[in-house]
Write a protein that holds these residues in place. Sequence first.
Motif, PDB file in Angstrom:
ATOM      1  N   TYR A 204       0.857  -1.185   0.000  1.00  0.00           N
ATOM      2  CA  TYR A 204       0.000   0.000   0.000  1.00  0.00           C
ATOM      3  C   TYR A 204       0.893   1.235   0.000  1.00  0.00           C
ATOM      4  O   TYR A 204       1.786   1.353   0.814  1.00  0.00           O
ATOM      5  N   ARG A 205       0.611   2.151  -0.920  1.00  0.00           N
ATOM      6  CA  ARG A 205       1.328   3.427  -0.999  1.00  0.00           C
ATOM      7  C   ARG A 205       0.319   4.553  -0.777  1.00  0.00           C
ATOM      8  O   ARG A 205      -0.536   4.792  -1.616  1.00  0.00           O
ATOM      9  N   TYR A 206       0.425   5.189   0.376  1.00  0.00           N
ATOM     10  CA  TYR A 206      -0.435   6.321   0.712  1.00  0.00           C
ATOM     11  C   TYR A 206       0.301   7.605   0.374  1.00  0.00           C
ATOM     12  O   TYR A 206       1.464   7.763   0.738  1.00  0.00           O
ATOM     13  N   ALA A 207      -0.388   8.519  -0.292  1.00  0.00           N
ATOM     14  CA  ALA A 207       0.181   9.832  -0.601  1.00  0.00           C
ATOM     15  C   ALA A 207      -0.818  10.897  -0.171  1.00  0.00           C
ATOM     16  O   ALA A 207      -2.003  10.814  -0.511  1.00  0.00           O
ATOM     17  N   LEU A 208      -0.359  11.879   0.602  1.00  0.00           N
ATOM     18  CA  LEU A 208      -1.197  12.975   1.071  1.00  0.00           C
ATOM     19  C   LEU A 208      -0.720  14.263   0.421  1.00  0.00           C
ATOM     20  O   LEU A 208       0.483  14.537   0.402  1.00  0.00           O
ATOM     21  N   LYS A 209      -1.678  15.026  -0.094  1.00  0.00           N
ATOM     22  CA  LYS A 209      -1.337  16.289  -0.756  1.00  0.00           C
ATOM     23  C   LYS A 209      -2.337  17.358  -0.319  1.00  0.00           C
ATOM     24  O   LYS A 209      -3.539  17.217  -0.532  1.00  0.00           O
ATOM     25  N   ALA A 210      -1.822  18.401   0.311  1.00  0.00           N
ATOM     26  CA  ALA A 210      -2.673  19.508   0.745  1.00  0.00           C
ATOM     27  C   ALA A 210      -3.197  20.257  -0.476  1.00  0.00           C
ATOM     28  O   ALA A 210      -2.450  20.577  -1.391  1.00  0.00           O
ATOM     29  N   GLU A 211      -4.497  20.483  -0.473  1.00  0.00           N
ATOM     30  CA  GLU A 211      -5.163  21.242  -1.530  1.00  0.00           C
ATOM     31  C   GLU A 211      -5.865  22.423  -0.873  1.00  0.00           C
ATOM     32  O   GLU A 211      -5.803  22.587   0.341  1.00  0.00           O
ATOM     33  N   SER A 212      -6.560  23.191  -1.638  1.00  0.00           N
ATOM     34  CA  SER A 212      -7.294  24.334  -1.114  1.00  0.00           C
ATOM     35  C   SER A 212      -8.500  23.842  -0.302  1.00  0.00           C
ATOM     36  O   SER A 212      -9.480  23.380  -0.864  1.00  0.00           O
ATOM     37  N   GLY A 213      -8.393  23.918   1.027  1.00  0.00           N
ATOM     38  CA  GLY A 213      -9.499  23.556   1.898  1.00  0.00           C
ATOM     39  C   GLY A 213      -9.626  22.086   2.248  1.00  0.00           C
ATOM     40  O   GLY A 213     -10.510  21.711   2.995  1.00  0.00           O
ATOM     41  N   HIS A 214      -8.787  21.233   1.693  1.00  0.00           N
ATOM     42  CA  HIS A 214      -8.847  19.806   2.012  1.00  0.00           C
ATOM     43  C   HIS A 214      -7.501  19.154   1.713  1.00  0.00           C
ATOM     44  O   HIS A 214      -6.580  19.801   1.226  1.00  0.00           O
ATOM     45  N   THR A 215      -7.418  17.881   2.006  1.00  0.00           N
ATOM     46  CA  THR A 215      -6.219  17.106   1.679  1.00  0.00           C
ATOM     47  C   THR A 215      -6.635  15.939   0.797  1.00  0.00           C
ATOM     48  O   THR A 215      -7.595  15.228   1.102  1.00  0.00           O
ATOM     49  N   GLU A 216      -5.937  15.762  -0.297  1.00  0.00           N
ATOM     50  CA  GLU A 216      -6.168  14.633  -1.192  1.00  0.00           C
ATOM     51  C   GLU A 216      -5.344  13.453  -0.672  1.00  0.00           C
ATOM     52  O   GLU A 216      -4.131  13.563  -0.484  1.00  0.00           O
ATOM     53  N   VAL A 217      -6.009  12.344  -0.408  1.00  0.00           N
ATOM     54  CA  VAL A 217      -5.334  11.133   0.054  1.00  0.00           C
ATOM     55  C   VAL A 217      -5.530  10.065  -1.009  1.00  0.00           C
ATOM     56  O   VAL A 217      -6.663   9.669  -1.310  1.00  0.00           O
ATOM     57  N   ALA A 218      -4.432   9.623  -1.609  1.00  0.00           N
ATOM     58  CA  ALA A 218      -4.480   8.592  -2.645  1.00  0.00           C
ATOM     59  C   ALA A 218      -3.770   7.343  -2.132  1.00  0.00           C
ATOM     60  O   ALA A 218      -2.759   7.446  -1.429  1.00  0.00           O
ATOM     61  N   VAL A 219      -4.307   6.198  -2.484  1.00  0.00           N
ATOM     62  CA  VAL A 219      -3.705   4.925  -2.104  1.00  0.00           C
ATOM     63  C   VAL A 219      -3.564   4.066  -3.346  1.00  0.00           C
ATOM     64  O   VAL A 219      -4.536   3.849  -4.070  1.00  0.00           O
ATOM     65  N   GLN A 220      -2.350   3.589  -3.584  1.00  0.00           N
ATOM     66  CA  GLN A 220      -2.100   2.601  -4.631  1.00  0.00           C
ATOM     67  C   GLN A 220      -1.988   1.243  -3.961  1.00  0.00           C
ATOM     68  O   GLN A 220      -1.359   1.119  -2.911  1.00  0.00           O
ATOM     69  N   VAL A 221      -2.581   0.244  -4.596  1.00  0.00           N
ATOM     70  CA  VAL A 221      -2.600  -1.111  -4.067  1.00  0.00           C
ATOM     71  C   VAL A 221      -1.912  -2.022  -5.068  1.00  0.00           C
ATOM     72  O   VAL A 221      -2.264  -2.031  -6.248  1.00  0.00           O
ATOM     73  N   ALA A 222      -0.920  -2.787  -4.577  1.00  0.00           N
ATOM     74  CA  ALA A 222      -0.191  -3.697  -5.452  1.00  0.00           C
ATOM     75  C   ALA A 222      -0.025  -5.060  -4.775  1.00  0.00           C
ATOM     76  O   ALA A 222       0.935  -5.270  -4.028  1.00  0.00           O
ATOM     77  N   PRO A 223      -0.979  -5.991  -4.998  1.00  0.00           N
ATOM     78  CA  PRO A 223      -0.817  -7.326  -4.441  1.00  0.00           C
ATOM     79  C   PRO A 223       0.310  -8.059  -5.176  1.00  0.00           C
ATOM     80  O   PRO A 223       0.533  -7.829  -6.367  1.00  0.00           O
ATOM     81  N   TYR A 224       1.003  -8.926  -4.440  1.00  0.00           N
ATOM     82  CA  TYR A 224       2.052  -9.725  -5.071  1.00  0.00           C
ATOM     83  C   TYR A 224       2.210 -11.036  -4.314  1.00  0.00           C
ATOM     84  O   TYR A 224       1.677 -11.213  -3.237  1.00  0.00           O
ATOM     85  N   GLY A 225       2.922 -11.947  -4.906  1.00  0.00           N
ATOM     86  CA  GLY A 225       3.119 -13.260  -4.306  1.00  0.00           C
ATOM     87  C   GLY A 225       2.469 -14.333  -5.165  1.00  0.00           C
ATOM     88  O   GLY A 225       1.701 -14.049  -6.083  1.00  0.00           O
ATOM     89  N   ILE A 226       2.780 -15.571  -4.853  1.00  0.00           N
ATOM     90  CA  ILE A 226       2.311 -16.697  -5.662  1.00  0.00           C
ATOM     91  C   ILE A 226       0.790 -16.814  -5.635  1.00  0.00           C
ATOM     92  O   ILE A 226       0.162 -17.094  -6.649  1.00  0.00           O
ATOM     93  N   ARG A 227       0.163 -16.613  -4.482  1.00  0.00           N
ATOM     94  CA  ARG A 227      -1.304 -16.705  -4.420  1.00  0.00           C
ATOM     95  C   ARG A 227      -1.967 -15.639  -5.270  1.00  0.00           C
ATOM     96  O   ARG A 227      -2.976 -15.916  -5.924  1.00  0.00           O
ATOM     97  N   HIS A 228      -1.399 -14.438  -5.272  1.00  0.00           N
ATOM     98  CA  HIS A 228      -1.981 -13.395  -6.114  1.00  0.00           C
ATOM     99  C   HIS A 228      -1.826 -13.760  -7.587  1.00  0.00           C
ATOM    100  O   HIS A 228      -2.770 -13.578  -8.371  1.00  0.00           O
ATOM    101  N   ALA A 229      -0.677 -14.245  -7.969  1.00  0.00           N
ATOM    102  CA  ALA A 229      -0.454 -14.616  -9.373  1.00  0.00           C
ATOM    103  C   ALA A 229      -1.476 -15.647  -9.830  1.00  0.00           C
ATOM    104  O   ALA A 229      -2.070 -15.511 -10.904  1.00  0.00           O
ATOM    105  N   VAL A 230      -1.700 -16.664  -9.010  1.00  0.00           N
ATOM    106  CA  VAL A 230      -2.660 -17.722  -9.370  1.00  0.00           C
ATOM    107  C   VAL A 230      -4.080 -17.158  -9.419  1.00  0.00           C
ATOM    108  O   VAL A 230      -4.818 -17.391 -10.381  1.00  0.00           O
ATOM    109  N   SER A 231      -4.477 -16.391  -8.399  1.00  0.00           N
ATOM    110  CA  SER A 231      -5.844 -15.861  -8.386  1.00  0.00           C
ATOM    111  C   SER A 231      -6.067 -14.857  -9.514  1.00  0.00           C
ATOM    112  O   SER A 231      -7.167 -14.757 -10.053  1.00  0.00           O
TER     113      SER A 231
END
Length: 121
Positions: A59-86
């Motif tokens: 999980y990669r969380y990135a926070l970026k202050a914007e005008s009046g709020h904060t943008e929070v983005a999350v990238q998801v990257a599953p890996y491993g043998i079980r992920h490859a098979v599924s």
Amino acid sequence: MASNERAFAIQASPDVIWRALRREVQAGLDSGRASLVREEAPRQLVLDVRMGWGLRVRYRYALKAESGHTEVAVQVAPYGIRHAVSNIISLGRGATPYMVAVTQGLSNLKAAAEADAQRST
């Protein structure tokens, strides 16, 4: 936005969101199911989560202050043998359950951070 990324606008400062995010992450760190890869408070947090034998999710969380709020983005990257098979069995849709979970997690983070921000005003 990539298909493996979700983002929310949260009505709180990056510092308030960071504290709420770290509270959430700490339980996984304490149990040994998660490990920190990189932390740049309050801008970026990268962690690996062990979901079971042969399956890990980064999980990669990135926070970026914007005008009046904060943008929070999350990238998801599953890996491993079980992920490859599924991923093969699901015709390339192996990350879908993790994206559903991260969307709920962001919703929970938004609620917690906005409540914290309200209490401090």
